[in-house]
Design a protein around this motif. Sequence first.
Motif, PDB file in Angstrom:
ATOM      1  N   ARG A 184       9.334   4.690 -36.347  1.00  0.00           N
ATOM      2  CA  ARG A 184       8.967   3.353 -36.791  1.00  0.00           C
ATOM      3  C   ARG A 184       9.530   2.277 -35.860  1.00  0.00           C
ATOM      4  NH1 ARG A 184       9.441   3.632 -43.457  1.00  0.00           N
ATOM      5  NH2 ARG A 184       8.001   5.396 -43.709  1.00  0.00           N
ATOM      6  N   ARG A 185       9.526   2.632 -34.573  1.00  0.00           N
ATOM      7  CA  ARG A 185       9.989   1.693 -33.549  1.00  0.00           C
ATOM      8  C   ARG A 185       8.764   1.013 -32.938  1.00  0.00           C
ATOM      9  NH1 ARG A 185      14.861   2.615 -31.025  1.00  0.00           N
ATOM     10  NH2 ARG A 185      14.250   0.749 -29.875  1.00  0.00           N
ATOM     11  N   LEU A 186       8.339  -0.079 -33.551  1.00  0.00           N
ATOM     12  CA  LEU A 186       7.157  -0.772 -33.051  1.00  0.00           C
ATOM     13  C   LEU A 186       7.381  -1.331 -31.659  1.00  0.00           C
ATOM     14  CD1 LEU A 186       5.952  -2.673 -36.261  1.00  0.00           C
ATOM     15  CD2 LEU A 186       5.183  -0.470 -35.345  1.00  0.00           C
ATOM     16  N   ASP A 187       8.622  -1.702 -31.350  1.00  0.00           N
ATOM     17  CA  ASP A 187       8.902  -2.202 -30.010  1.00  0.00           C
ATOM     18  C   ASP A 187       8.687  -1.113 -28.969  1.00  0.00           C
ATOM     19  OD1 ASP A 187      10.990  -0.714 -31.008  1.00  0.00           O
ATOM     20  OD2 ASP A 187      12.553  -1.883 -29.998  1.00  0.00           O
ATOM     21  N   MET A 188       9.055   0.114 -29.307  1.00  0.00           N
ATOM     22  CA  MET A 188       8.887   1.252 -28.405  1.00  0.00           C
ATOM     23  C   MET A 188       7.412   1.609 -28.229  1.00  0.00           C
ATOM     24  SD  MET A 188      10.857   4.889 -28.796  1.00  0.00           S
ATOM     25  CE  MET A 188      10.830   6.137 -27.509  1.00  0.00           C
ATOM     26  N   VAL A 189       6.682   1.595 -29.332  1.00  0.00           N
ATOM     27  CA  VAL A 189       5.248   1.893 -29.276  1.00  0.00           C
ATOM     28  C   VAL A 189       4.525   0.854 -28.430  1.00  0.00           C
ATOM     29  CG1 VAL A 189       3.136   2.082 -30.630  1.00  0.00           C
ATOM     30  CG2 VAL A 189       5.257   3.065 -31.506  1.00  0.00           C
ATOM     31  N   LEU A 190       4.812  -0.411 -28.688  1.00  0.00           N
ATOM     32  CA  LEU A 190       4.156  -1.477 -27.937  1.00  0.00           C
ATOM     33  C   LEU A 190       4.581  -1.462 -26.480  1.00  0.00           C
ATOM     34  CD1 LEU A 190       2.316  -3.917 -27.893  1.00  0.00           C
ATOM     35  CD2 LEU A 190       4.245  -5.336 -28.663  1.00  0.00           C
ATOM     36  N   ALA A 191       5.826  -1.110 -26.203  1.00  0.00           N
ATOM     37  CA  ALA A 191       6.292  -1.030 -24.822  1.00  0.00           C
ATOM     38  C   ALA A 191       5.525   0.050 -24.061  1.00  0.00           C
ATOM     39  CB  ALA A 191       7.788  -0.738 -24.798  1.00  0.00           C
ATOM     40  N   GLY A 192       5.304   1.192 -24.712  1.00  0.00           N
ATOM     41  CA  GLY A 192       4.527   2.246 -24.066  1.00  0.00           C
ATOM     42  C   GLY A 192       3.115   1.790 -23.748  1.00  0.00           C
ATOM     43  N   ALA A 193       2.500   1.078 -24.693  1.00  0.00           N
ATOM     44  CA  ALA A 193       1.144   0.564 -24.454  1.00  0.00           C
ATOM     45  C   ALA A 193       1.143  -0.457 -23.319  1.00  0.00           C
ATOM     46  CB  ALA A 193       0.605  -0.067 -25.734  1.00  0.00           C
ATOM     47  N   ILE A 194       2.161  -1.308 -23.269  1.00  0.00           N
ATOM     48  CA  ILE A 194       2.250  -2.310 -22.201  1.00  0.00           C
ATOM     49  C   ILE A 194       2.403  -1.642 -20.840  1.00  0.00           C
ATOM     50  CG2 ILE A 194       3.732  -4.123 -21.235  1.00  0.00           C
ATOM     51  CD1 ILE A 194       4.304  -5.016 -24.105  1.00  0.00           C
ATOM     52  N   LEU A 195       3.222  -0.599 -20.783  1.00  0.00           N
ATOM     53  CA  LEU A 195       3.428   0.102 -19.508  1.00  0.00           C
ATOM     54  C   LEU A 195       2.138   0.760 -19.020  1.00  0.00           C
ATOM     55  CD1 LEU A 195       6.910   1.719 -20.240  1.00  0.00           C
ATOM     56  CD2 LEU A 195       6.417  -0.090 -18.572  1.00  0.00           C
ATOM     57  N   VAL A 196       1.394   1.375 -19.931  1.00  0.00           N
ATOM     58  CA  VAL A 196       0.111   1.987 -19.548  1.00  0.00           C
ATOM     59  C   VAL A 196      -0.865   0.917 -19.059  1.00  0.00           C
ATOM     60  CG1 VAL A 196      -1.896   3.272 -20.374  1.00  0.00           C
ATOM     61  CG2 VAL A 196       0.403   3.940 -21.115  1.00  0.00           C
ATOM     62  N   ALA A 197      -0.937  -0.197 -19.779  1.00  0.00           N
ATOM     63  CA  ALA A 197      -1.846  -1.281 -19.394  1.00  0.00           C
ATOM     64  C   ALA A 197      -1.445  -1.873 -18.048  1.00  0.00           C
ATOM     65  CB  ALA A 197      -1.843  -2.364 -20.473  1.00  0.00           C
ATOM     66  N   ALA A 198      -0.142  -2.056 -17.832  1.00  0.00           N
ATOM     67  CA  ALA A 198       0.329  -2.615 -16.570  1.00  0.00           C
ATOM     68  C   ALA A 198      -0.008  -1.688 -15.403  1.00  0.00           C
ATOM     69  CB  ALA A 198       1.831  -2.866 -16.632  1.00  0.00           C
ATOM     70  N   LEU A 199       0.195  -0.387 -15.604  1.00  0.00           N
ATOM     71  CA  LEU A 199      -0.132   0.582 -14.549  1.00  0.00           C
ATOM     72  C   LEU A 199      -1.623   0.560 -14.243  1.00  0.00           C
ATOM     73  CD1 LEU A 199       0.860   2.824 -12.682  1.00  0.00           C
ATOM     74  CD2 LEU A 199       0.520   4.441 -14.562  1.00  0.00           C
ATOM     75  N   ALA A 200      -2.446   0.489 -15.292  1.00  0.00           N
ATOM     76  CA  ALA A 200      -3.899   0.436 -15.097  1.00  0.00           C
ATOM     77  C   ALA A 200      -4.310  -0.824 -14.334  1.00  0.00           C
ATOM     78  CB  ALA A 200      -4.610   0.497 -16.446  1.00  0.00           C
ATOM     79  N   LEU A 201      -3.703  -1.953 -14.662  1.00  0.00           N
ATOM     80  CA  LEU A 201      -4.038  -3.206 -13.978  1.00  0.00           C
ATOM     81  C   LEU A 201      -3.631  -3.164 -12.513  1.00  0.00           C
ATOM     82  CD1 LEU A 201      -3.060  -5.837 -16.699  1.00  0.00           C
ATOM     83  CD2 LEU A 201      -5.370  -5.270 -15.906  1.00  0.00           C
ATOM     84  N   ILE A 202      -2.477  -2.576 -12.226  1.00  0.00           N
ATOM     85  CA  ILE A 202      -2.036  -2.464 -10.829  1.00  0.00           C
ATOM     86  C   ILE A 202      -2.996  -1.586 -10.030  1.00  0.00           C
ATOM     87  CG2 ILE A 202      -0.224  -1.549  -9.334  1.00  0.00           C
ATOM     88  CD1 ILE A 202       1.782  -2.382 -11.516  1.00  0.00           C
ATOM     89  N   LEU A 203      -3.343  -0.440 -10.591  1.00  0.00           N
ATOM     90  CA  LEU A 203      -4.276   0.457  -9.902  1.00  0.00           C
ATOM     91  C   LEU A 203      -5.641  -0.188  -9.737  1.00  0.00           C
ATOM     92  CD1 LEU A 203      -3.371   3.877 -11.575  1.00  0.00           C
ATOM     93  CD2 LEU A 203      -2.789   3.096  -9.284  1.00  0.00           C
ATOM     94  N   ASP A 204      -6.084  -0.929 -10.751  1.00  0.00           N
ATOM     95  CA  ASP A 204      -7.368  -1.618 -10.650  1.00  0.00           C
ATOM     96  C   ASP A 204      -7.336  -2.645  -9.519  1.00  0.00           C
ATOM     97  OD1 ASP A 204     -10.051  -2.226 -11.635  1.00  0.00           O
ATOM     98  OD2 ASP A 204      -9.187  -4.122 -12.316  1.00  0.00           O
ATOM     99  N   GLY A 205      -6.229  -3.365  -9.382  1.00  0.00           N
ATOM    100  CA  GLY A 205      -6.109  -4.326  -8.301  1.00  0.00           C
ATOM    101  C   GLY A 205      -6.131  -3.670  -6.933  1.00  0.00           C
ATOM    102  N   VAL A 206      -5.450  -2.538  -6.820  1.00  0.00           N
ATOM    103  CA  VAL A 206      -5.433  -1.817  -5.546  1.00  0.00           C
ATOM    104  C   VAL A 206      -6.832  -1.359  -5.169  1.00  0.00           C
ATOM    105  CG1 VAL A 206      -4.633   0.291  -4.400  1.00  0.00           C
ATOM    106  CG2 VAL A 206      -3.035  -1.082  -5.749  1.00  0.00           C
ATOM    107  N   PHE A 207      -7.558  -0.795  -6.119  1.00  0.00           N
ATOM    108  CA  PHE A 207      -8.899  -0.295  -5.813  1.00  0.00           C
ATOM    109  C   PHE A 207      -9.895  -1.430  -5.634  1.00  0.00           C
ATOM    110  CE2 PHE A 207      -7.237   3.805  -6.975  1.00  0.00           C
ATOM    111  CZ  PHE A 207      -7.996   4.676  -6.215  1.00  0.00           C
ATOM    112  N   ALA A 208      -9.640  -2.577  -6.244  1.00  0.00           N
ATOM    113  CA  ALA A 208     -10.489  -3.741  -5.992  1.00  0.00           C
ATOM    114  C   ALA A 208     -10.376  -4.161  -4.529  1.00  0.00           C
ATOM    115  CB  ALA A 208     -10.101  -4.890  -6.911  1.00  0.00           C
ATOM    116  N   LEU A 209      -9.164  -4.131  -3.991  1.00  0.00           N
ATOM    117  CA  LEU A 209      -8.964  -4.455  -2.571  1.00  0.00           C
ATOM    118  C   LEU A 209      -9.609  -3.397  -1.680  1.00  0.00           C
ATOM    119  CD1 LEU A 209      -5.228  -5.625  -2.658  1.00  0.00           C
ATOM    120  CD2 LEU A 209      -7.278  -7.070  -2.513  1.00  0.00           C
ATOM    121  N   LEU A 210      -9.463  -2.117  -2.064  1.00  0.00           N
ATOM    122  CA  LEU A 210     -10.088  -1.054  -1.281  1.00  0.00           C
ATOM    123  C   LEU A 210     -11.603  -1.164  -1.309  1.00  0.00           C
ATOM    124  CD1 LEU A 210      -7.910   2.031  -2.324  1.00  0.00           C
ATOM    125  CD2 LEU A 210      -7.881   0.821  -0.130  1.00  0.00           C
TER     126      LEU A 210
END
Length: 239
Positions: A184-210
């Motif tokens: 019942r650690r909502l901060d932990m659950v949301l942190a995991g979702a934020i990390l996945v979203a951040a990684l996806a956004l970074i990769l999307d930016g890299v491939f947009a440049l490519l």
Amino acid sequence: MNFFIDAIRWIFSGDLSGTDPILTAVWVHLAFTAVSVLIAAAIAVPIGWLIGHTGRGRDIAVAISGAARAVPSFGLFILLVLLMGVLHKPEAAVLTFVILGIPSILAGAYSGLETIDREVVGAGRAMGMTEWQVLWRIEVPLGLPLLVAGIRSAVLQVVATVTIAAYVGIGGLGQYILAGIPLRRLDMVLAGAILVAALALILDGVFALLQRASVPRGMRTVPARRQRRAAERLLARSA
């Protein structure tokens, strides 16, 4: 807003609650994504180029791609784990992500070649180019942007789906979401979702440049007539 702030605090707090360090989880997440997309590309790109070059088999490819997209990834993952055994959970995960990544890459590969002006391809053949030369000197360079777009889409789909790998205990960023729910650690659950979203956004930016960099010089303008002239110049240089 407080939940979001708590999640950010958790990321920097070091309170991992028995899970892997964040950098380790990111590395595992990226490793699964990279291996899966590379295998998917090795399968889909040659087939896509063959379809785009010959114009044959497109309907079959579309049907197979549509069927692969319709398969529920989580259900397929669990089924493969059961079939391959608990000792081969990483292999089952990679196979699941490869199946998920193939449709987008396949579509990008053959669509990139199909959208090329047939007059340019015909001019290459008229100049005496072999089919192999037409493919590598004309079609592949001109179709590369759409192929990169297909790989970009596959990477985003896979990096999001790798989250479920934590369900069978093989790591990745999804472990924070799964570990936080029973605690019942909502901060932990949301942190995991934020990390996945951040990684996806970074990769999307890299491939947009490519994707932007893969567009041949002279074809980065919108008007079709200028694109045709640029393609003709590329053909002239390839001759």
